[in-house]
Write a protein that holds these residues in place. Structure first.
Motif, mmCIF file in Angstrom:
data_model
loop_
_atom_site.group_PDB
_atom_site.id
_atom_site.type_symbol
_atom_site.label_atom_id
_atom_site.label_comp_id
_atom_site.label_asym_id
_atom_site.label_seq_id
_atom_site.Cartn_x
_atom_site.Cartn_y
_atom_site.Cartn_z
ATOM 1 N N GLU A 178 30.147 9.909 -12.015
ATOM 2 C CA GLU A 178 28.810 10.179 -12.857
ATOM 3 C C GLU A 178 29.434 10.964 -14.328
ATOM 4 O OE1 GLU A 178 25.910 12.326 -10.775
ATOM 5 O OE2 GLU A 178 26.472 11.399 -8.891
ATOM 6 N N SER A 232 12.971 -1.711 -12.484
ATOM 7 C CA SER A 232 11.742 -0.951 -12.271
ATOM 8 C C SER A 232 11.650 0.096 -13.454
ATOM 9 C CB SER A 232 11.471 -0.229 -10.979
ATOM 10 O OG SER A 232 12.853 0.014 -10.488
ATOM 11 N N GLY A 264 24.331 4.063 -14.877
ATOM 12 C CA GLY A 264 23.912 3.655 -16.186
ATOM 13 C C GLY A 264 23.100 4.352 -17.358
ATOM 14 N N LYS A 320 40.963 -1.925 -11.793
ATOM 15 C CA LYS A 320 40.173 -0.708 -11.321
ATOM 16 C C LYS A 320 40.175 -0.788 -9.731
ATOM 17 C CE LYS A 320 37.096 2.360 -10.896
ATOM 18 N NZ LYS A 320 36.034 1.963 -9.780
ATOM 19 N N GLY A 364 29.768 -2.685 -13.247
ATOM 20 C CA GLY A 364 29.700 -2.335 -11.805
ATOM 21 C C GLY A 364 30.956 -2.389 -11.166
ATOM 22 N N ALA A 390 26.737 -3.628 -7.489
ATOM 23 C CA ALA A 390 27.643 -4.612 -7.447
ATOM 24 C C ALA A 390 27.272 -5.634 -6.376
ATOM 25 C CB ALA A 390 29.000 -4.301 -7.313
HETATM 26 P P1 NBP Z 1 23.484 1.702 -7.877
HETATM 27 O O1 NBP Z 1 24.829 1.201 -7.394
HETATM 28 O O2 NBP Z 1 22.708 2.560 -6.978
HETATM 29 O O3 NBP Z 1 22.300 0.581 -8.216
HETATM 30 C C1 NBP Z 1 21.200 0.807 -8.609
HETATM 31 C C2 NBP Z 1 20.687 0.046 -9.802
HETATM 32 O O4 NBP Z 1 20.696 -1.326 -9.534
HETATM 33 C C3 NBP Z 1 19.172 0.446 -10.130
HETATM 34 O O5 NBP Z 1 19.161 0.451 -11.669
HETATM 35 C C4 NBP Z 1 18.539 -0.870 -9.757
HETATM 36 O O6 NBP Z 1 17.358 -1.117 -10.331
HETATM 37 C C5 NBP Z 1 19.428 -1.954 -10.154
HETATM 38 N N1 NBP Z 1 19.288 -3.083 -9.342
HETATM 39 C C6 NBP Z 1 19.232 -3.652 -7.942
HETATM 40 BR BR1 NBP Z 1 19.719 -2.300 -6.575
HETATM 41 N N2 NBP Z 1 19.032 -4.877 -7.774
HETATM 42 C C7 NBP Z 1 18.842 -5.477 -9.010
HETATM 43 C C8 NBP Z 1 18.349 -6.626 -9.488
HETATM 44 N N3 NBP Z 1 18.078 -7.590 -8.599
HETATM 45 N N4 NBP Z 1 17.988 -6.701 -10.623
HETATM 46 C C9 NBP Z 1 17.963 -5.698 -11.665
HETATM 47 N N5 NBP Z 1 18.583 -4.523 -11.304
HETATM 48 C C10 NBP Z 1 18.797 -4.214 -9.993
HETATM 49 O O7 NBP Z 1 23.813 2.540 -8.962
HETATM 50 P P2 NBP Z 1 25.157 3.453 -9.545
HETATM 51 O O8 NBP Z 1 25.396 4.361 -8.484
HETATM 52 O O9 NBP Z 1 24.429 3.859 -10.854
HETATM 53 O O10 NBP Z 1 26.250 2.510 -9.847
HETATM 54 C C11 NBP Z 1 25.999 1.423 -10.731
HETATM 55 C C12 NBP Z 1 27.318 0.451 -10.781
HETATM 56 O O11 NBP Z 1 28.558 1.269 -11.289
HETATM 57 C C13 NBP Z 1 27.850 0.074 -9.408
HETATM 58 O O12 NBP Z 1 28.050 -1.095 -9.453
HETATM 59 C C14 NBP Z 1 28.646 1.161 -8.941
HETATM 60 O O13 NBP Z 1 29.649 0.259 -7.849
HETATM 61 C C15 NBP Z 1 29.502 1.054 -10.256
HETATM 62 N N6 NBP Z 1 30.223 2.511 -10.232
HETATM 63 C C16 NBP Z 1 29.703 3.696 -9.804
HETATM 64 C C17 NBP Z 1 30.646 4.666 -9.578
HETATM 65 C C18 NBP Z 1 29.942 5.994 -9.148
HETATM 66 O O14 NBP Z 1 30.758 7.113 -9.107
HETATM 67 N N7 NBP Z 1 28.708 6.173 -8.618
HETATM 68 C C19 NBP Z 1 31.746 4.861 -10.307
HETATM 69 C C20 NBP Z 1 32.052 3.532 -10.987
HETATM 70 C C21 NBP Z 1 31.412 2.668 -11.117
HETATM 71 P P3 NBP Z 1 16.037 -0.549 -9.745
HETATM 72 O O15 NBP Z 1 15.912 0.924 -10.234
HETATM 73 O O16 NBP Z 1 14.873 -1.491 -10.192
HETATM 74 O O17 NBP Z 1 16.113 -0.342 -7.985
#
Ligand code: NBP
Length: 479
Positions: free
Chosen positions: A131, A35, A14, A182, A101, A76
């Protein structure tokens, strides 16, 4: 309100996507994270970016110009539902919520339907490229309504990767179409990676070359028809030396492959649709097999092949492996596109398959030169039922098939597992076959379950009275 777009969820994906958006002329990006610390950190580390921070959903909605457009980038599953519920409470009809996501497409279909009832638009969008892609230009696969695309199109085009002058984004189709595509992208990625791993293993065991020497082979391959991001990074990984031991890094990494589940989704969905994505399935199962150390430990003493792999002409062998990899890769993509075609038919999406190949040319993990050939194939024959029957691929498979057969039989003789190579070849031969033993299976099914069969020489459905006098009767079609 000053922001024209917003991002909810400021973990790695994000925050990088928000930075990408903010770097484009004319964008002001509202940012919000559950947070506070992540929001503070993003603002502190990137004071140059055109961000407006929000610390509640109300503040977030108030900071966006209407119609509001927000991209959700959270974990997700339940988190996505929680954020959607919160946004629906503070948004208005006509606004757009985008989920970037990795959602399962059936969740996206459900969410789109529910959100649409409030008058708010919901778009499930596949984002590929990890990323770095999110920051510098991802491949984007948005679904959702045509109306949302009018607003979203220009914004997404401005942040997507660019391949040969074209942004890697297209409106894939309605509701869950983007997340479906995807998902299949990730399935193909599993197959591509497994095929490369099998090629490496065969070369290493067949020629005794070191990982660094094999890196040179991959670097060379990357200058030809296999040119792709995955081949390129394979060379980088193989060249890496472990600082602690001085050994090739690949030799100190535990040989158990992880998975986050999108490969399994691709296979599960294909099973439901009745699409034989055998290469993708083998790749997914190969990861599962690797991740059972206890089973592997007790199986190590199983009898193996009588002969080791002995290669006389190293260069010829490596060329055979390259061709086997290329042919199997064509199969994996053909199977993946078959799944997209079947998904589109099942869910009523109008998906331009050639356009999908185009948007995978940049930004995403499976980006490759080769995708241009797929676009060309669909440009010539949009309704092509089997991608690998396009003239270019028929020619490539014709050139490769001898080598492919040699490699599959060589690996079987030497007891070296090459599940994706061999299952891809079996699929190819299955498709080609004039007659399949499926006729016998129909006979067996009719024998034990009176499931009936069709005949090659007349219409109708038939059943043999197996437990009676074994004459044939015309039957109701029961399958
Ligand atoms: P994460 O998948 O690790 O998710 C962490 C984020 O989710 C934090 O901002 C967290 O907030 C938030 N969150 C959670 Br956990 N529960 C929540 C809730 N109940 N309400 C609001 N926010 C909540 O993050 P990421 O690795 O950046 O991936 C984000 C999305 O992108 C995922 O769906 C992932 O599958 C997808 N994606 C990832 C990649 C990759 O290469 N990593 C590629 C393509 C797509 P917090 O800070 O308050 O805990």
């Amino acid at each position: 309100a000053t922001a024209n777009i917003g991002v909810v969820g400021l973990a790695v994906m994000g925050s990088n996507l928000a930075r990408n958006l903010a770097s484009r002329e004319g964008n002001t990006v509202a940012v919000f994270n559950r947070s506070r610390s992540k929001t503070d950190e993003l603002l502190a580390t990137h004071p140059e970016a055109n961000f407006v921070s929000a610390f509640s959903y109300e503040e977030f909605a108030a900071s966006l110009t209407t119609p509001r457009t927000a991209v959700i980038m959270v974990k997700a599953g339940k988190a996505t539902d929680a954020v959607i519920d919160a946004l629906v409470n503070v948004f208005e009809p006509g606004d757009i919520i985008v989920d970037g996501g990795n959602a399962l497409f059936t969740d996206t279909i459900r969410r789109e339907k529910a959100v649409r009832e409030t008058g708010i638009n919901f778009v499930g969008m596949g984002v590929s490229g990890g990323e770095e892609g999110a920051l510098l230009g991802p491949s984007l696969m948005p679904g959702g309504s045509d109306e949302s695309w009018i607003t979203l199109g220009p914004i997404l085009r401005s942040i997507a990767a660019v391949a040969e002058g074209e942004p890697c984004v297209t409106h894939v189709g309605h509701d869950g179409a983007g997340h479906f595509v995807k998902m299949v992208h990730n399935g193909i990625e599993y197959a591509d990676m497994q095929l490369i791993a099998e090629a490496y293993d065969l070369i290493r065991r067949g020629t005794g070359k070191s990982p660094a020497e094999i890196a040179d082979v991959f670097a060379e391959w990357n200058r030809g028809e296999l040119e792709s991001y995955l081949i390129e990074i394979t060379a980088e990984v193989l060249r890496q030396v472990d600082a602690a031991t001085g050994k090739p890094l690949v030799d100190v990494i535990v040989d158990q492959a992880g998975a986050k589940g999108t490969g399994a989704w691709t296979v599960q969905t294909a099973l439901s649709l009745g699409v034989p994505v055998s290469g993708i399935a083998e790749a997914t199962f190969a990861r599962s097999l690797s991740s059972h150390p206890e089973q592997r430990a007790i199986s190590r003493s199983l009898p193996g092949a009588e002969e080791d792999l002995e290669v006389e002409d190293v260069d010829a062998f490596i060329e055979d492996v390259r061709l086997a990899l290329y042919a199997s890769k064509i199969v994996a993509y053909s199977q993946g596109f078959d799944e997209i075609r079947a998904g589109a038919a099942e869910y009523g999406w109008n998906i331009d398959l050639g356009a999908i190949a185009k948007i995978w040319r940049g930004g995403c993990i499976i980006r490759a030169q080769f995708l241009n050939r797929i676009t060309e194939a669909y440009a010539e024959a949009p309704d092509l039922a089997v991608l690998l029957t396009a003239p270019y691929f028929v020619d490539a498979l014709g050139r490769a098939q001898g080598a492919w057969r040699r490699i599959v039989s060589t690996s079987a003789n030497a007891g070296i597992p090459a599940p994706a190579f061999s299952s891809s070849l079996a699929y190819y031969d299955g498709l080609r076959a004039e007659r399949l033993p499926a006729a016998l299976i129909q006979g067996q099914r009719d024998f034990f379950g009176a499931h009936t069969y069709k005949r090659i020489d007349k219409d109708g459905t038939f059943h043999t009275l197996w437990s009676g006098d074994r004459t044939e009767i015309e039957a109701e079609d029961t399958h």
